[in-house]
Design an enzyme around this catalytic site. Structure first.
Site, PDB file in Angstrom:
ATOM      1  CE  LYS A 205      31.083  -6.871  14.598  1.00  0.00           C
ATOM      2  NZ  LYS A 205      30.126  -5.974  13.894  1.00  0.00           N
ATOM      3  CE  LYS A 304      37.653   2.170  14.942  1.00  0.00           C
ATOM      4  NZ  LYS A 304      37.269   1.660  13.607  1.00  0.00           N
ATOM      5  CE  LYS A 307      27.887   3.457  17.800  1.00  0.00           C
ATOM      6  NZ  LYS A 307      26.767   3.348  16.850  1.00  0.00           N
TER       7      LYS A 307
END
Length: 442
Positions: A205, A304, A307
């Site tokens: 991230k 995957k 969101k």
């Protein structure tokens, strides 16, 4: 998690298979023996009572049965960022609901004392805590305050719509229990930086966010540890991608207990504060969710469903209306191969769509699905998939909107959940503060 001696056990219904051991260990000692030995017994099997030691031919009444209650806790949560999608539901929330139902009946065990012939009846009660982890949702900066507010209520309502029962489980918002933030700070001060620098998700991230990455993203695994440790949870349902964070939680728990919960000075502080002089935190064990619940992106069968994917077409949101669901499935990525097959590494999209088709029809076998679809082309299969997804999600959507219409009901569930969670969390926080030497509130 250490298993306690478990002779005679009875429960109806039985717990789910991923919590059951194929056999249990019974600690026994033969009369006159100088050492203990282990005897293996099957779960649920009734054992003959240990023979009483008779001093004479006169019958001796056995000691009365003692009773003890053991409370075990399960904790899990989902961030209120974006929309909850099919992967979140199948991989987490649905399994919480199944878990809550399977463990709603207390487990009663009887443990015999070989020396006295007495019996202790142990009742194991499971408490479930499912939270909306809104404090985790602000690690990506800047966040949208209005979106956070709406997503928090939306997530809580979806928990209820998906089958979480407030009568069996406590549902609450993380920030409504201030102990989460305070314990996170205490644990931050006890956690080496190099432990956090090894976290894979932080590296991934931080690479995406660049120079704007915040301290919260670096430290949020410690907040996750605080979430778990506050409730003395000994079992935590997590996905495989969260296993590293749970291992960090175990490391932090062990380090804290070693540094602050030993020696006579600790015992004196604990006694003065009215706490038992045992280690503050329970080391949790992972309950890895079933791999079959893994759902991949509609636009890339190797990634995957997420969101954070900028393309809404990549995911099936739980609240997508039927027309939008059909459109997304109609346009999802497939291949040019003939027929539809499972588990071919060269055809990840085929496997993903079949996994979704199977997941939304839990009563069907894999074999029946293969027989139905193996000879179809994509144009024939996609409408079947869309119909199955819509049929599975529509009842949940209806319940969601019913919950949202009654704001008082949802607020009441969250308030009750926060009160119950706060009662447990504050006890743990007070014990941690005592162990670290903070002055008590008087």
């Amino acid at each position: 998690m250490k298993s306690s001696p478990s002779p005679r056990s009875r429960r109806t219904p039985s717990p789910p298979s991923f919590l059951c051991m194929s056999s249990a260990l019974l600690l026994v000692a033969s009369r006159g023996a100088t050492s203990l030995s282990f005897s293996r017994v099957l779960p649920g099997r009734r054992l003959a009572s240990a023979p009483l030691r008779a001093a004479s031919d006169t019958a001796v009444a056995p000691p009365p049965t003692k009773k003890r209650t053991v409370t075990r806790r399960i904790l899990s949560g989902v961030q209120p960022t974006g929309s909850i999608h099919l992967g979140n539901y199948l991989g987490a929330i649905k399994q919480w609901a199944d878990l809550q139902d399977s463990l709603s009946v207390p487990l009663v065990r009887e443990v015999a004392d070989e020396k006295t012939g007495g019996v202790t009846e142990i009742t194991e009660v499971t408490e479930n805590f499912f939270c909306v982890v809104d404090l985790h949702a602000i690690t990506a900066q800047p966040h949208d305050p209005d979106q956070l507010l709406e997503s928090t209520y939306k997530s809580a309502a979806l928990y209820l719509a998906a089958g979480i029962d407030p009568a069996k489980s406590k549902v609450f918002v993380q920030s409504h229990v201030p102990a989460h933030s305070e314990l996170a700070w205490l644990l931050n001060c006890a956690t080496p930086m190099n432990w956090l620098e090894r976290m894979i998700q932080y590296k991934e991230k931080a690479r995406k966010q660049g120079d704007g990455v915040g301290v919260g993203l670096f430290a949020y695994p410690v907040l996750m540890a605080a979430d778990i440790l506050l409730y003395q949870a000994d079992r935590v349902p997590v996905g495989e991608d969260q296993r590293q964070h749970l291992e960090l939680t175990r490391d932090i728990s062990r380090r804290f207990n070693d540094q602050y919960c030993k020696g006579n000075k600790f015992k004196k502080r604990a006694k003065a504060a009215g706490f038992p002089s045992r280690p503050v935190f329970t080391e949790p064990e992972a309950m890895i969710v079933k791999e079959g619940a893994r759902v991949m992106s509609l636009t890339d069968g190797t990634s995957k469903m997420s969101k954070s994917d900028p393309s809404d077409a990549s995911r099936i949101n739980i609240l997508d209306p039927p027309d939008l669901l059909r459109k997304k499935i109609r346009s999802c990525k497939t291949d040019a191969e003939a027929g539809i097959e499972w588990d071919n590494p060269a055809r990840p999209e085929a496997t993903n769509l079949l996994n979704i088709y199977s997941a939304v029809q839990p009563d069907r076998s894999r074999e029946s699905i293969v027989d139905e679809v193996s000879d179809l082309n994509w144009g024939q299969f996609k409408p079947l998939l869309a119909d199955a997804v819509v049929a599975h999600l529509e009842p949940m959507q209806q319940k969601y909107y019913k919950v949202r219409e009654d704001e008082g009901y949802l607020d009441g569930v969250l308030r009750e959940g926060a009160d119950a969670a706060g009662e447990v969390a504050e006890r743990t926080l007070a014990a941690a503060r005592t162990a670290m030497g903070f002055a008590p509130k008087k």
